[in-house]
Scaffold this active site. Structure first.
Site, PDB file in Angstrom:
ATOM      1  N   GLU A  41      -5.448   0.171   8.199  1.00 48.59           N
ATOM      2  CA  GLU A  41      -4.835   0.253   6.872  1.00 48.59           C
ATOM      3  C   GLU A  41      -5.673   1.168   5.975  1.00 48.59           C
ATOM      4  OE1 GLU A  41      -3.569  -2.898   3.290  1.00 48.59           O
ATOM      5  OE2 GLU A  41      -4.767  -3.573   4.998  1.00 48.59           O
ATOM      6  N   LYS A 109       4.020  -1.207   2.748  1.00 46.81           N
ATOM      7  CA  LYS A 109       3.598  -2.602   2.858  1.00 46.81           C
ATOM      8  C   LYS A 109       4.436  -3.495   1.940  1.00 46.81           C
ATOM      9  CE  LYS A 109      -0.668  -5.377   2.821  1.00 46.81           C
ATOM     10  NZ  LYS A 109      -2.141  -5.318   2.598  1.00 46.81           N
ATOM     11  N   CYS A 143      -1.212  -5.309   7.715  1.00 42.89           N
ATOM     12  CA  CYS A 143      -2.180  -6.345   7.369  1.00 42.89           C
ATOM     13  C   CYS A 143      -1.536  -7.682   6.965  1.00 42.89           C
ATOM     14  CB  CYS A 143      -3.120  -5.820   6.280  1.00 42.89           C
ATOM     15  SG  CYS A 143      -4.634  -6.795   6.068  1.00 42.89           S
TER      16      CYS A 143
END
Length: 262
Positions: A41, A109, A143
């Site tokens: 990330e 994300k 994540c």
């Protein structure tokens, strides 16, 4: 299919230095026969930048994606990397997948972690998209997204066989359980491969857990990193897990009429 995963310590705010690290890993992975490399990330910028993300964020047609695309073409492998994406005045925590033929996929994300991320980025508003990668149906998340079982299940129900998860998991006992327990569970309960690529080391006061992992559809580790910079290379065989999926047909035997999700 031979895949590779880069666990790296970022150089905070230095895009050129981080792209150089990714480039060296891509060349090494290609030399070992890998056809895919995944990096963490925000690997191109570092994670702990706060307001400085606005200065280093780039659009999808910027130099970072151009450099990664050229690297994919030169090495002959697909590359998945997390980067800060600008879209007008908005910044997203994004990932890009570039193929050697010049095509690409993007993801923003969906679940932002903590006040620092929420101050720096706008959350994505679209579900993970499933695309073809080297003959496997593949999706990207980032994540914190993997810690929401419904979200991973959404990708699996859309046909994903392989999930790419660039990560910046903070150091800590609870974080370690995410890498060691939650990620393998997500793979098992959905019958998918997961490539979970974490940062390592530290940026100032922000430390990273490491513990990157490649997990099979049976929840077993295929390859696991420790705490330092690592390039993992492993072979994955989708057909080798047919019996596992037969014994654990979670997707086929769901009874959605019993579920009341809010």
């Amino acid at each position: 299919m031979r895949v590779s995963l880069l666990q790296m310590q970022p150089v905070s705010g230095d895009v050129a230095a981080n792209l150089e690290k990714i480039g060296r890993a891509a060349k090494a992975a290609s030399a070992m026969g890998a056809t895919l490399l995944i990096a963490p990330e925000l690997a191109t910028s570092g994670y702990a930048l706060g307001r400085r993300f606005e200065a280093v964020a780039e659009g999808r047609d910027g130099k970072t994606v151009e450099t990664l695309s050229r690297l994919a073409s030169d090495t002959g492998i697909a590359i998945c990397v997390g980067f800060p994406e600008s879209d007008g005045e908005v910044v997203y925590n994004s990932s890009v997948l570039v193929r050697p033929d010049g095509t690409s996929e993007f993801y923003r994300k969906g679940h932002l972690y903590g006040p620092a991320e929420r101050a720096a980025f706008r959350p994505g508003s679209e579900q993970p998209v499933v695309f073809d990668l080297l003959g496997m149906k593949t999706a990207m998340i980032i994540c914190y997204d993997v810690e929401f079982p419904e979200y991973v299940r959404t990708a699996a129900l859309a046909g994903a066989e392989l999930l790419l998860v660039p990560t910046a998991l903070p150091v800590g006992e609870i974080s370690r359980r995410i890498a060691d327990q939650v990620v393998p569970t997500r793979a098992l309960e959905n019958g998918i491969f997961i490539l979970y690529a974490d940062l390592c080391g530290a940026e100032g006061e922000t430390g990273y857990c490491g513990r990157s992992v490649i997990v099979g559809p049976d929840g077993d580790e295929i390859a696991r990193a420790g705490l330092g910079e690592t390039l993992l290379v492993a072979d994955i065989d989708p057909a080798g897990y047919d019996e596992c999926r037969r014994q654990n047909p979670y997707l086929e035997e769901r009874r959605t009429e019993l579920y009341r999700l809010g």
